[in-house]
Design a protein around this motif. Structure first.
Motif, PDB file in Angstrom:
ATOM      1  N   LYS A 149      -4.459   1.687  -8.574  1.00  0.00           N
ATOM      2  CA  LYS A 149      -3.924   0.836  -7.441  1.00  0.00           C
ATOM      3  C   LYS A 149      -4.307  -0.387  -8.310  1.00  0.00           C
ATOM      4  CE  LYS A 149      -7.824   2.925  -5.667  1.00  0.00           C
ATOM      5  NZ  LYS A 149      -8.827   2.904  -4.583  1.00  0.00           N
ATOM      6  N   HIS A 201       0.933  -0.567  -0.238  1.00  0.00           N
ATOM      7  CA  HIS A 201       0.758   0.563  -0.107  1.00  0.00           C
ATOM      8  C   HIS A 201       0.820   1.180   0.270  1.00  0.00           C
ATOM      9  CE1 HIS A 201      -3.821  -2.159   2.087  1.00  0.00           C
ATOM     10  NE2 HIS A 201      -2.713  -3.027   1.481  1.00  0.00           N
ATOM     11  N   PHE A 202       0.587   2.444  -1.072  1.00  0.00           N
ATOM     12  CA  PHE A 202       1.173   4.039  -0.388  1.00  0.00           C
ATOM     13  C   PHE A 202       1.671   3.906   1.131  1.00  0.00           C
ATOM     14  CE2 PHE A 202       1.615   7.986  -0.092  1.00  0.00           C
ATOM     15  CZ  PHE A 202       3.040   8.063  -0.989  1.00  0.00           C
ATOM     16  N   ALA A 239      -3.973   9.783  -1.515  1.00  0.00           N
ATOM     17  CA  ALA A 239      -4.707  10.282  -3.075  1.00  0.00           C
ATOM     18  C   ALA A 239      -4.472  11.593  -3.463  1.00  0.00           C
ATOM     19  CB  ALA A 239      -5.568   9.018  -3.709  1.00  0.00           C
ATOM     20  N   PRO A 291      -2.324   8.515  -9.450  1.00  0.00           N
ATOM     21  CA  PRO A 291      -1.961   6.587  -8.514  1.00  0.00           C
ATOM     22  C   PRO A 291      -2.753   5.960  -9.553  1.00  0.00           C
ATOM     23  CG  PRO A 291      -3.338   8.668  -7.660  1.00  0.00           C
ATOM     24  CD  PRO A 291      -3.087   9.609  -8.923  1.00  0.00           C
ATOM     25  N   CYS A 317       0.448   0.839  -6.922  1.00  0.00           N
ATOM     26  CA  CYS A 317      -0.340   0.904  -5.770  1.00  0.00           C
ATOM     27  C   CYS A 317      -0.928  -0.627  -5.466  1.00  0.00           C
ATOM     28  CB  CYS A 317       0.238   1.278  -4.702  1.00  0.00           C
ATOM     29  SG  CYS A 317      -1.296   2.970  -4.848  1.00  0.00           S
ATOM     30  N   LEU A 318      -0.961  -0.791  -3.954  1.00  0.00           N
ATOM     31  CA  LEU A 318      -2.480  -1.773  -4.187  1.00  0.00           C
ATOM     32  C   LEU A 318      -3.247  -1.157  -3.447  1.00  0.00           C
ATOM     33  CD1 LEU A 318      -0.767  -5.175  -2.272  1.00  0.00           C
ATOM     34  CD2 LEU A 318      -1.432  -4.707  -4.707  1.00  0.00           C
ATOM     35  N   ALA A 319      -2.945  -0.430  -2.183  1.00  0.00           N
ATOM     36  CA  ALA A 319      -4.028   0.842  -2.170  1.00  0.00           C
ATOM     37  C   ALA A 319      -3.398   2.490  -1.913  1.00  0.00           C
ATOM     38  CB  ALA A 319      -4.643   0.042  -1.118  1.00  0.00           C
ATOM     39  N   ILE A 320      -4.131   3.239  -1.911  1.00  0.00           N
ATOM     40  CA  ILE A 320      -3.984   4.582  -1.544  1.00  0.00           C
ATOM     41  C   ILE A 320      -4.906   5.292  -0.878  1.00  0.00           C
ATOM     42  CG2 ILE A 320      -4.024   5.853  -3.601  1.00  0.00           C
ATOM     43  CD1 ILE A 320      -2.081   7.265  -2.855  1.00  0.00           C
TER      44      ILE A 320
END
Length: 165
Positions: A119, A41-42, A107, A117, A99-102
């Motif tokens: 995801k 993740h971020f 963001a 970004p 990234c996987l999540a943010i």
């Protein structure tokens, strides 16, 4: 205060904090824990692998490492303990961030730094991310990527009727 380390390939040249982008390249940052895959993740990423990507090739620009990362709980350890701003500052000059999540606030900071970004729902290798980016560049890029390419000065010149003989 968060400590940031920049690891880059060393040549005989003296490097600025972030090496100059190769002509015609898109600068891509990938959130990673191990420098092998997009797997973070971020906020919790220990590192970001930064590459210059063109239709034909990619080159590792640097790896940016962080001593303190989020534990993904959404809570800060101490009041004023900001781990996001140093990451955003370290990635300035990048065009895309995978990234996987943010989170929403992160963001917003990333977008305000002119970084788009992206995801990704499942972890994948860095090579897969780079190949996917090249495929987007080779084929018809989606509108959001065309905008990023234009802002980065990477977009191809459109043919004009005046260019014909």
């Amino acid at each position: 205060m968060s400590s940031v380390r920049r690891l880059s390939l060393v040549t005989d040249e003296v490097h600025a904090p972030m090496p100059e982008r190769r002509a015609g390249a898109l600068r891509v940052a990938i959130a990673t824990q191990d420098m092998k895959g997009l797997n973070a993740h971020f906020g919790s990423a220990k590192r970001f692998a930064v590459y210059d990507v063109t239709r034909e090739e990619w080159h590792l620009v640097e790896a940016v490492a962080f001593d303190e990362v989020s534990d993904e709980s959404g809570k800060r350890r101490t009041e004023g303990d900001d781990r996001i701003t140093p990451k955003v500052e370290a990635l300035r000059g990048c065009h895309l961030l995978f990234c996987l999540a943010i989170g929403g606030p992160s963001a917003a900071k990333v977008v305000s730094a002119k970084i788009h970004p992206i995801k990704v729902p499942q972890p994948q290798t860095i090579q897969e991310v780079l190949l996917r980016t090249q495929m987007m560049l080779r084929t018809c890029p989606p509108p959001w990527l065309r905008k990023v390419l234009a802002e980065a000065g990477v977009a191809e010149k459109k043919p004009s009727f005046e260019d014909e003989d």
